[in-house]
Design an enzyme around this catalytic site. Structure first.
Site, PDB file in Angstrom:
ATOM      1  N   HIS A 223     -20.446 -12.704  16.200  1.00 48.32           N
ATOM      2  CA  HIS A 223     -20.042 -11.463  16.855  1.00 48.32           C
ATOM      3  C   HIS A 223     -21.267 -10.856  17.536  1.00 48.32           C
ATOM      4  O   HIS A 223     -22.376 -10.975  17.017  1.00 48.32           O
ATOM      5  CB  HIS A 223     -19.503 -10.465  15.816  1.00 48.32           C
ATOM      6  CG  HIS A 223     -19.299  -9.078  16.358  1.00 48.32           C
ATOM      7  ND1 HIS A 223     -18.181  -8.726  17.072  1.00 48.32           N
ATOM      8  CD2 HIS A 223     -20.112  -7.978  16.333  1.00 48.32           C
ATOM      9  CE1 HIS A 223     -18.297  -7.453  17.447  1.00 48.32           C
ATOM     10  NE2 HIS A 223     -19.460  -6.979  17.012  1.00 48.32           N
TER      11      HIS A 223
ATOM     12  N   ARG B  84     -25.507 -10.848  24.192  1.00 46.76           N
ATOM     13  CA  ARG B  84     -24.276 -11.470  24.691  1.00 46.76           C
ATOM     14  C   ARG B  84     -24.602 -12.678  25.581  1.00 46.76           C
ATOM     15  O   ARG B  84     -23.851 -13.653  25.604  1.00 46.76           O
ATOM     16  CB  ARG B  84     -23.381 -10.436  25.368  1.00 46.76           C
ATOM     17  CG  ARG B  84     -22.779  -9.482  24.298  1.00 46.76           C
ATOM     18  CD  ARG B  84     -21.792  -8.507  24.847  1.00 46.76           C
ATOM     19  NE  ARG B  84     -20.528  -9.077  25.262  1.00 46.76           N
ATOM     20  CZ  ARG B  84     -19.455  -9.208  24.485  1.00 46.76           C
ATOM     21  NH1 ARG B  84     -19.491  -8.842  23.223  1.00 46.76           N
ATOM     22  NH2 ARG B  84     -18.333  -9.706  24.977  1.00 46.76           N
TER      23      ARG B  84
ATOM     24  N   GLU C  20     -21.110   0.056  14.936  1.00 37.15           N
ATOM     25  CA  GLU C  20     -20.982  -1.153  14.119  1.00 37.15           C
ATOM     26  C   GLU C  20     -22.153  -1.294  13.135  1.00 37.15           C
ATOM     27  O   GLU C  20     -21.974  -1.759  12.013  1.00 37.15           O
ATOM     28  CB  GLU C  20     -20.873  -2.382  15.019  1.00 37.15           C
ATOM     29  CG  GLU C  20     -19.565  -2.413  15.802  1.00 37.15           C
ATOM     30  CD  GLU C  20     -19.506  -3.515  16.846  1.00 37.15           C
ATOM     31  OE1 GLU C  20     -18.500  -3.576  17.579  1.00 37.15           O
ATOM     32  OE2 GLU C  20     -20.459  -4.317  16.949  1.00 37.15           O
TER      33      GLU C  20
ATOM     34  N   TYR D 253     -12.269  -4.215  12.919  1.00 41.38           N
ATOM     35  CA  TYR D 253     -11.625  -4.632  14.171  1.00 41.38           C
ATOM     36  C   TYR D 253     -10.478  -3.709  14.591  1.00 41.38           C
ATOM     37  O   TYR D 253      -9.648  -4.102  15.417  1.00 41.38           O
ATOM     38  CB  TYR D 253     -11.143  -6.083  14.059  1.00 41.38           C
ATOM     39  CG  TYR D 253     -12.274  -7.084  14.184  1.00 41.38           C
ATOM     40  CD1 TYR D 253     -12.904  -7.298  15.419  1.00 41.38           C
ATOM     41  CD2 TYR D 253     -12.735  -7.810  13.098  1.00 41.38           C
ATOM     42  CE1 TYR D 253     -13.943  -8.205  15.564  1.00 41.38           C
ATOM     43  CE2 TYR D 253     -13.779  -8.722  13.225  1.00 41.38           C
ATOM     44  CZ  TYR D 253     -14.366  -8.915  14.461  1.00 41.38           C
ATOM     45  OH  TYR D 253     -15.401  -9.815  14.600  1.00 41.38           O
TER      46      TYR D 253
ATOM     47  N   ARG E 198     -22.537 -19.908  20.897  1.00 45.43           N
ATOM     48  CA  ARG E 198     -21.121 -20.298  20.798  1.00 45.43           C
ATOM     49  C   ARG E 198     -20.882 -21.703  21.351  1.00 45.43           C
ATOM     50  O   ARG E 198     -20.067 -22.457  20.804  1.00 45.43           O
ATOM     51  CB  ARG E 198     -20.239 -19.259  21.497  1.00 45.43           C
ATOM     52  CG  ARG E 198     -20.031 -18.002  20.628  1.00 45.43           C
ATOM     53  CD  ARG E 198     -19.400 -16.884  21.399  1.00 45.43           C
ATOM     54  NE  ARG E 198     -18.945 -15.796  20.526  1.00 45.43           N
ATOM     55  CZ  ARG E 198     -18.591 -14.607  20.987  1.00 45.43           C
ATOM     56  NH1 ARG E 198     -18.636 -14.340  22.288  1.00 45.43           N
ATOM     57  NH2 ARG E 198     -18.176 -13.671  20.143  1.00 45.43           N
TER      58      ARG E 198
ATOM     59  N   LYS F 288     -20.064 -15.525  11.618  1.00 43.17           N
ATOM     60  CA  LYS F 288     -18.674 -15.492  11.135  1.00 43.17           C
ATOM     61  C   LYS F 288     -18.418 -16.591  10.090  1.00 43.17           C
ATOM     62  O   LYS F 288     -19.203 -17.549   9.974  1.00 43.17           O
ATOM     63  CB  LYS F 288     -17.736 -15.620  12.334  1.00 43.17           C
ATOM     64  CG  LYS F 288     -17.865 -14.442  13.322  1.00 43.17           C
ATOM     65  CD  LYS F 288     -16.814 -14.527  14.431  1.00 43.17           C
ATOM     66  CE  LYS F 288     -16.919 -13.332  15.371  1.00 43.17           C
ATOM     67  NZ  LYS F 288     -15.841 -13.350  16.409  1.00 43.17           N
TER      68      LYS F 288
HETATM   69  P1  GDP Z   1     -16.102 -10.871  21.969  1.00 38.55           P
HETATM   70  O1  GDP Z   1     -16.587  -9.503  22.359  1.00 38.55           O
HETATM   71  O2  GDP Z   1     -16.713 -11.967  22.810  1.00 38.55           O
HETATM   72  O3  GDP Z   1     -16.253 -11.151  20.495  1.00 38.55           O
HETATM   73  O4  GDP Z   1     -14.547 -10.940  22.300  1.00 38.55           O
HETATM   74  P2  GDP Z   1     -13.333  -9.889  22.147  1.00 38.55           P
HETATM   75  O5  GDP Z   1     -13.859  -8.507  21.912  1.00 38.55           O
HETATM   76  O6  GDP Z   1     -12.428 -10.121  23.298  1.00 38.55           O
HETATM   77  O7  GDP Z   1     -12.565 -10.373  20.843  1.00 38.55           O
HETATM   78  C1  GDP Z   1     -13.053 -10.120  19.560  1.00 38.55           C
HETATM   79  C2  GDP Z   1     -12.870 -11.344  18.698  1.00 38.55           C
HETATM   80  O8  GDP Z   1     -11.478 -11.607  18.557  1.00 38.55           O
HETATM   81  C3  GDP Z   1     -13.419 -12.652  19.306  1.00 38.55           C
HETATM   82  O9  GDP Z   1     -14.801 -12.833  19.094  1.00 38.55           O
HETATM   83  C4  GDP Z   1     -12.593 -13.704  18.596  1.00 38.55           C
HETATM   84  O10 GDP Z   1     -13.079 -13.972  17.271  1.00 38.55           O
HETATM   85  C5  GDP Z   1     -11.248 -13.017  18.474  1.00 38.55           C
HETATM   86  N1  GDP Z   1     -10.348 -13.415  19.573  1.00 38.55           N
HETATM   87  C6  GDP Z   1     -10.437 -13.112  20.895  1.00 38.55           C
HETATM   88  N2  GDP Z   1      -9.438 -13.663  21.596  1.00 38.55           N
HETATM   89  C7  GDP Z   1      -8.678 -14.349  20.696  1.00 38.55           C
HETATM   90  C8  GDP Z   1      -7.491 -15.139  20.787  1.00 38.55           C
HETATM   91  O11 GDP Z   1      -6.913 -15.339  21.872  1.00 38.55           O
HETATM   92  N3  GDP Z   1      -7.027 -15.681  19.609  1.00 38.55           N
HETATM   93  C9  GDP Z   1      -7.637 -15.483  18.410  1.00 38.55           C
HETATM   94  N4  GDP Z   1      -7.111 -16.048  17.293  1.00 38.55           N
HETATM   95  N5  GDP Z   1      -8.748 -14.740  18.279  1.00 38.55           N
HETATM   96  C10 GDP Z   1      -9.265 -14.185  19.396  1.00 38.55           C
END
Ligand code: GDP
Length: 139
Positions: free
Chosen positions: A117, A87, A128, A51, A104, A11
């Site tokens: 990601h 993951r 994707e 997204y 991370r 990212k």
């Molecule tokens: P991942 O699968 O671990 O990437 O998590 P998610 O699918 O829940 O969310 C996708 C992406 O959205 C995350 O990797 C973060 O970059 C972003 N994100 C998730 N939760 C938050 C939040 O509470 N605030 C903000 N600003 N970004 C978030």
């Protein structure tokens, strides 16, 4: 194919911090083979489409803004059990909860700006991968 691939993006926060090399090193050391890779700057429109599944979530606007704030490295990675193993390698969404040694934990700064990601299912990995790459680019 779908069971053996995952899609990652390094990212904009990690690119800005100069961590492309460190993260690719961890990915290769984790046993993943790079099938396709691309360095580019997503427009807001493109990031918004990637997204789209999160469109209803409160952080969607912030996420799209962030992911289009600078270049990324998108890559298709191959390994047995790629989605789950990747993951594990990257750790929890929130770096404060990410296990020590994960990408991370090492390189992310916040739940939003979390360095990488990783696809969350085989189905999404295939979708994707084809979002970023043509099939002819996956070697
Ligand atoms: P991942 O699968 O671990 O990437 O998590 P998610 O699918 O829940 O969310 C996708 C992406 O959205 C995350 O990797 C973060 O970059 C972003 N994100 C998730 N939760 C938050 C939040 O509470 N605030 C903000 N600003 N970004 C978030």
């Amino acid at each position: 194919m779908a069971t053996n691939i995952t899609l990652t993006m390094i990212k904009p926060d990690a690119v800005r911090a100069g961590n492309i090399g460190n993260i690719l090193k961890d990915i290769e050391a984790g046993g993943f083979r790079i099938k396709a890779m691309r360095y580019y700057h997503m427009s807001k429109t493109v990031a918004g489409r990637f997204y789209e599944v999160h469109a209803e979530r409160p952080f969607y606007g912030e996420l799209v803004e962030f992911m289009s704030s600078g270049p990324i490295v998108a890559a298709v990675l191959e390994k047995e059990n790629a989605v789950a193993d990747f993951r594990t390698l990257i750790g929890a969404t929130n770096p404060k909860e990410a296990a020590p040694g994960t990408i991370r934990a090492k390189y992310a700064t916040s739940i939003g700006e979390n360095a990488v990601h990783g696809s969350d299912s085989d189905e999404n990995a295939a979708l994707e991968a084809s979002f970023h790459f043509a099939s002819r680019d996956m070697i």
